[in-house]
Design a protein around this motif. Structure first.
Motif, PDB file in Angstrom:
ATOM      1  N   ARG A  93       0.831  -1.200   0.000  1.00 15.79           N
ATOM      2  CA  ARG A  93       0.000   0.000   0.000  1.00 15.79           C
ATOM      3  C   ARG A  93       0.869   1.255   0.000  1.00 15.79           C
ATOM      4  NH1 ARG A  93      -2.130  -0.392   4.651  1.00 15.79           N
ATOM      5  NH2 ARG A  93      -3.473  -2.150   4.144  1.00 15.79           N
ATOM      6  N   ASP A 109      -7.813  11.097  -2.013  1.00 14.34           N
ATOM      7  CA  ASP A 109      -8.041  10.115  -3.081  1.00 14.34           C
ATOM      8  C   ASP A 109      -7.038   8.962  -3.003  1.00 14.34           C
ATOM      9  OD1 ASP A 109     -10.207  11.492  -4.076  1.00 14.34           O
ATOM     10  OD2 ASP A 109      -9.038  12.565  -5.603  1.00 14.34           O
ATOM     11  N   LYS A 112      -8.209   6.460  -0.415  1.00 13.34           N
ATOM     12  CA  LYS A 112      -9.353   5.667  -0.902  1.00 13.34           C
ATOM     13  C   LYS A 112      -8.921   4.619  -1.912  1.00 13.34           C
ATOM     14  CE  LYS A 112     -12.762   9.083  -1.184  1.00 13.34           C
ATOM     15  NZ  LYS A 112     -13.791   9.755  -1.968  1.00 13.34           N
ATOM     16  N   ILE A 113      -8.149   5.042  -2.896  1.00 14.04           N
ATOM     17  CA  ILE A 113      -7.723   4.146  -3.976  1.00 14.04           C
ATOM     18  C   ILE A 113      -6.823   3.037  -3.441  1.00 14.04           C
ATOM     19  CG2 ILE A 113      -6.387   4.017  -6.121  1.00 14.04           C
ATOM     20  CD1 ILE A 113      -7.288   6.991  -6.610  1.00 14.04           C
ATOM     21  N   TYR A 115      -6.470   1.843  -0.317  1.00 15.10           N
ATOM     22  CA  TYR A 115      -7.142   0.894   0.576  1.00 15.10           C
ATOM     23  C   TYR A 115      -8.155   0.028  -0.184  1.00 15.10           C
ATOM     24  CZ  TYR A 115      -5.051   2.124   5.008  1.00 15.10           C
ATOM     25  OH  TYR A 115      -4.160   2.283   6.045  1.00 15.10           O
ATOM     26  N   LYS A 116      -8.627   0.515  -1.300  1.00 12.59           N
ATOM     27  CA  LYS A 116      -9.522  -0.315  -2.125  1.00 12.59           C
ATOM     28  C   LYS A 116      -8.705  -1.432  -2.769  1.00 12.59           C
ATOM     29  CE  LYS A 116     -13.007  -0.248  -5.697  1.00 12.59           C
ATOM     30  NZ  LYS A 116     -13.772   0.529  -6.629  1.00 12.59           N
ATOM     31  N   LYS A 117      -7.525  -1.089  -3.262  1.00  8.65           N
ATOM     32  CA  LYS A 117      -6.683  -2.088  -3.934  1.00  8.65           C
ATOM     33  C   LYS A 117      -6.016  -3.014  -2.917  1.00  8.65           C
ATOM     34  CE  LYS A 117      -3.100  -2.746  -7.330  1.00  8.65           C
ATOM     35  NZ  LYS A 117      -2.549  -2.254  -8.561  1.00  8.65           N
ATOM     36  N   PRO A 119      -6.656  -3.669   0.820  1.00  5.80           N
ATOM     37  CA  PRO A 119      -7.409  -3.433   2.061  1.00  5.80           C
ATOM     38  C   PRO A 119      -6.656  -3.881   3.303  1.00  5.80           C
ATOM     39  CG  PRO A 119      -8.327  -5.292   0.851  1.00  5.80           C
ATOM     40  CD  PRO A 119      -7.246  -4.712  -0.017  1.00  5.80           C
TER      41      PRO A 119
END
Length: 121
Positions: A93, A109, A112-113, A115-117, A119
């Motif tokens: 990350r 952003d 968000k991006i 932690y989406k990729k 987690p």
């Protein structure tokens, strides 16, 4: 007995030991941690929280010196992990965040991006 650790002129640690065993534990805890960090760096697994390998190696080294020191260190590590749980994606990350930052994304952003990729597990 007094243990003071200085780094760049600043006192990093300042402890008073109740006995020689406690002082030796503090000293060798620091030495074995440094050795374990060097080991982890040479054997890094990108998809694994580095503390997994560091703690395992440090415990292995301390056990060779003193079983009680190993037990004390395991207790310290357990407390650390209660406050800062294992996160196997942290390294990936962080690298990904750096790439997004270079592309000009905002910090909001990026979080968000990333932690989406990758987690938090």
């Amino acid at each position: 007995m007094h243990l003071k650790v200085r780094e760049r002129g600043q006192i990093f640690e300042d402890k008073i030991a109740k006995d020689v065993d406690e002082l030796l534990y503090w000293i060798f805890s620091g030495i074995t941690f440094s050795m374990a960090c060097d080991f982890e760096l040479k054997n890094r697994i990108e998809t694994q929280d580095c503390r997994r390998m560091i703690f395992e190696k440090q415990n292995e080294l301390l056990k060779k010196l003193n079983d009680d020191w190993q037990e004390r260190e395991i207790e310290c590590q357990t407390n650390i992990l209660k406050n800062y749980p294992i996160d196997d994606f942290a390294g990936l990350r962080a690298s990904y965040c750096s790439k997004l930052r270079k592309k000009g994304y905002s910090e909001k952003d990026i979080e968000k991006i990333a932690y989406k990729k990758y987690p938090f597990k």
